[in-house]
Motif scaffolding. Structure first.
Motif, short mmCIF file in Angstrom:
data_model
loop_
_atom_site.label_atom_id
_atom_site.label_comp_id
_atom_site.label_asym_id
_atom_site.label_seq_id
_atom_site.Cartn_x
_atom_site.Cartn_y
_atom_site.Cartn_z
N ASP A 181 37.70 -18.50 18.67
CA ASP A 181 37.08 -19.43 19.61
C ASP A 181 37.19 -20.83 19.00
O ASP A 181 36.81 -21.01 17.85
N ILE A 182 37.70 -21.76 19.78
CA ILE A 182 37.85 -23.13 19.27
C ILE A 182 37.00 -24.04 20.17
O ILE A 182 37.13 -24.00 21.40
N PHE A 183 36.16 -24.85 19.53
CA PHE A 183 35.24 -25.69 20.30
C PHE A 183 35.56 -27.17 20.16
O PHE A 183 35.77 -27.67 19.05
N PHE A 184 35.60 -27.83 21.30
CA PHE A 184 35.78 -29.28 21.36
C PHE A 184 34.54 -29.84 22.04
O PHE A 184 33.68 -29.07 22.49
N ASP A 185 34.47 -31.14 22.16
CA ASP A 185 33.34 -31.74 22.86
C ASP A 185 33.50 -31.47 24.37
O ASP A 185 34.40 -32.02 24.99
N GLY A 186 32.65 -30.60 24.91
CA GLY A 186 32.69 -30.29 26.34
C GLY A 186 33.79 -29.34 26.77
O GLY A 186 34.03 -29.17 27.96
N LYS A 187 34.43 -28.70 25.80
CA LYS A 187 35.54 -27.81 26.15
C LYS A 187 35.66 -26.73 25.08
O LYS A 187 35.35 -26.97 23.91
N SER A 188 36.09 -25.54 25.45
CA SER A 188 36.32 -24.50 24.44
C SER A 188 37.48 -23.61 24.85
O SER A 188 37.78 -23.47 26.05
N TYR A 189 38.13 -23.03 23.85
CA TYR A 189 39.22 -22.09 24.09
C TYR A 189 38.87 -20.77 23.42
O TYR A 189 38.38 -20.76 22.28
N LYS A 190 39.13 -19.68 24.11
CA LYS A 190 39.04 -18.37 23.48
C LYS A 190 40.47 -17.84 23.46
O LYS A 190 41.03 -17.51 24.51
N ALA A 191 41.05 -17.84 22.28
CA ALA A 191 42.47 -17.52 22.17
C ALA A 191 42.70 -16.15 21.55
O ALA A 191 42.18 -15.85 20.47
N ASP A 192 43.46 -15.33 22.27
CA ASP A 192 43.87 -14.02 21.74
C ASP A 192 45.31 -14.19 21.28
O ASP A 192 46.23 -14.27 22.09
N LEU A 193 45.49 -14.26 19.97
CA LEU A 193 46.82 -14.55 19.44
C LEU A 193 47.80 -13.39 19.62
O LEU A 193 49.00 -13.58 19.63
N LYS A 194 47.25 -12.20 19.77
CA LYS A 194 48.11 -11.02 19.93
C LYS A 194 48.83 -11.07 21.29
O LYS A 194 49.99 -10.70 21.40
N THR A 195 48.12 -11.52 22.31
CA THR A 195 48.71 -11.59 23.65
C THR A 195 49.16 -13.01 24.01
O THR A 195 49.94 -13.20 24.94
N GLY A 196 48.65 -13.98 23.28
CA GLY A 196 48.97 -15.38 23.57
C GLY A 196 48.15 -15.94 24.72
O GLY A 196 48.37 -17.05 25.18
N ARG A 197 47.20 -15.14 25.21
CA ARG A 197 46.39 -15.60 26.34
C ARG A 197 45.19 -16.42 25.85
O ARG A 197 44.52 -16.04 24.90
N ILE A 198 44.94 -17.51 26.54
CA ILE A 198 43.81 -18.38 26.18
C ILE A 198 42.94 -18.61 27.41
O ILE A 198 43.44 -18.93 28.49
N LYS A 199 41.65 -18.40 27.21
CA LYS A 199 40.70 -18.70 28.29
C LYS A 199 40.07 -20.05 27.96
O LYS A 199 39.42 -20.19 26.93
N ALA A 200 40.29 -21.01 28.83
CA ALA A 200 39.71 -22.35 28.60
C ALA A 200 38.47 -22.52 29.46
O ALA A 200 38.41 -22.02 30.59
N GLU A 201 37.49 -23.18 28.89
CA GLU A 201 36.25 -23.43 29.64
C GLU A 201 35.87 -24.90 29.47
O GLU A 201 35.78 -25.39 28.35
N ILE A 202 35.69 -25.58 30.57
CA ILE A 202 35.32 -27.00 30.52
C ILE A 202 33.91 -27.15 31.11
O ILE A 202 33.64 -26.66 32.21
N VAL A 203 33.05 -27.79 30.35
CA VAL A 203 31.66 -27.98 30.78
C VAL A 203 31.41 -29.46 31.05
O VAL A 203 31.62 -30.29 30.18
#
Lengths: 184, 166
Positions: free
Chosen positions: A90-112
């Motif tokens: 899980d990578i956190f930015f100001d007002g945004k985060s990514y949940k990255a599965d490196l095995k599949t390369g899929r990333i779920k992005a969430e913007i608040v």
């Protein structure tokens, strides 16, 4: 001065004073009344992104973060990260985060994002500031009581409390009682 | 009149700013000073069950709708603990994700319904039906669930009392 004139003056001036807070509490009241349908404070949007997958499970958290932001060409500053499983970070930015599965390369992005104005009204309505705001809110509640009582006696005659006013007042009292009988 | 209203507003604003706390404190004031590592709680949960602790870590998840829980990362990879608060008493902001939280609360345990063996909604019914004589592969699954019933997997959480999100 006649007592009814005093009542009118009180109702008028406290009415002016209470205008701002009444709007704030009413707007927030509607917003927080529907928390099962939406978040009254934030707009949360989601997106799916893709990066090349990797099978390297020996990567450290820092290496995983670097792998993701490099592949996404991400420019925002990372504020923190969390390795929730060997291949997920899980990578956190100001007002945004990514949940990255490196095995599949899929990333779920969430913007608040803030729900402008409504978040501020909720902040005051739910007494988040505490301390002195508690007393301001208490004073407002007392003013509301005063407004409702003085409102009953502002005018006399057919449209006053002895005329149709009494039926509307009874109706207003009965509505919550009926709901309490049904649901409480 | 204008002058009075202006003085009143200025006074109110001044006092409010003096007492404002920035909105980063949630719930009651923190009373503990010594933090306990999340890893320590998760390694010896029975030891902490019912005890008040102060933890610190990155907020990795927040209740999306009501802000009624947050998940705090532990000091080790893969580890996190959920902090649950009474609905409405504390409302954690959705933008707390990634920030550092210091939370005071009481450790408690729950048995998630799905892991509570055959007890509870669904599970009980499923096993009940199978036990009526159907000896199949599914019945074996049911037996597994019966074993789980004897050793339910407890999940440890923290009932949050107060928090500071930096």
């Amino acid at each position: 001065m006649k007592w009814r004139k005093v009542v009118r003056i009180l109702h008028r001036d406290f009415g002016y004073l209470a205008f701002g807070l009444t709007i704030i509490y009413a707007v927030s009241g509607i917003a927080v009344n529907h928390t099962s349908d939406w978040n009254p404070n934030y707009v949360i949007s989601r997106d799916s992104l893709k990066i090349p997958p990797t099978r390297d499970s020996s990567l450290s958290k820092e290496e995983m973060v670097a792998y993701v932001i490099t592949n996404l060409n991400e420019k925002d500053s990372v504020i923190s990260s969390f390795k929730s499983s060997p291949m997920v970070v899980d990578i956190f930015f100001d007002g945004k985060s990514y949940k990255a599965d490196l095995k599949t390369g899929r990333i779920k992005a969430e913007i608040v994002e803030d729900r402008a104005v409504i978040r501020q009204t909720n902040y005051l309505h739910l007494n988040a500031p505490k301390k002195i705001w508690t007393y301001v809110a208490d004073a407002f509640a007392v003013i509301l009581i005063l407004l409702s009582v003085t409102g009953l006696f502002m005018i006399k005659g057919k449209k006053g409390i002895t005329g149709r006013g009494k039926w509307l007042t009874v109706l207003g009292v009965l509505i919550p009682i009926i709901f309490l009988i049904i649901y409480f | 009149m204008k002058k009075t209203a202006f003085i009143f507003l200025a006074l109110l604003l001044g006092v409010s700013l003096t007492f404002a706390d920035g909105g980063k404190k949630y719930g009651k004031d923190l009373t503990l000073t010594k933090t306990t590592k999340v890893s320590e709680i998760l390694e010896n949960p029975e030891q902490y069950d019912g005890k008040k602790v102060l933890i610190e870590g990155t907020v990795v998840n927040v209740c999306k709708k009501a802000g009624c829980w947050i998940e705090i990362a532990g000091d080790k990879d893969y580890e996190s603990i959920t902090v649950k608060v009474n609905d409405g008493e504390i409302v954690f902001p959705a933008d707390a994700k990634g920030k550092t939280a210091v939370v005071e609360g009481e450790v408690f345990s729950v048995v998630p319904k799905s892991e509570a063996g055959c007890k509870g909604e669904g599970g009980d019914k499923e096993c009940g039906d199978k036990e009526k004589g159907e000896k199949s592969e599914n019945h074996e699954n049911c037996k597994d669930k019966q074993v789980k019933k004897e050793t339910p997997q407890k999940k440890y959480l923290i009932k949050g009392i107060g928090a500071v999100i930096k």
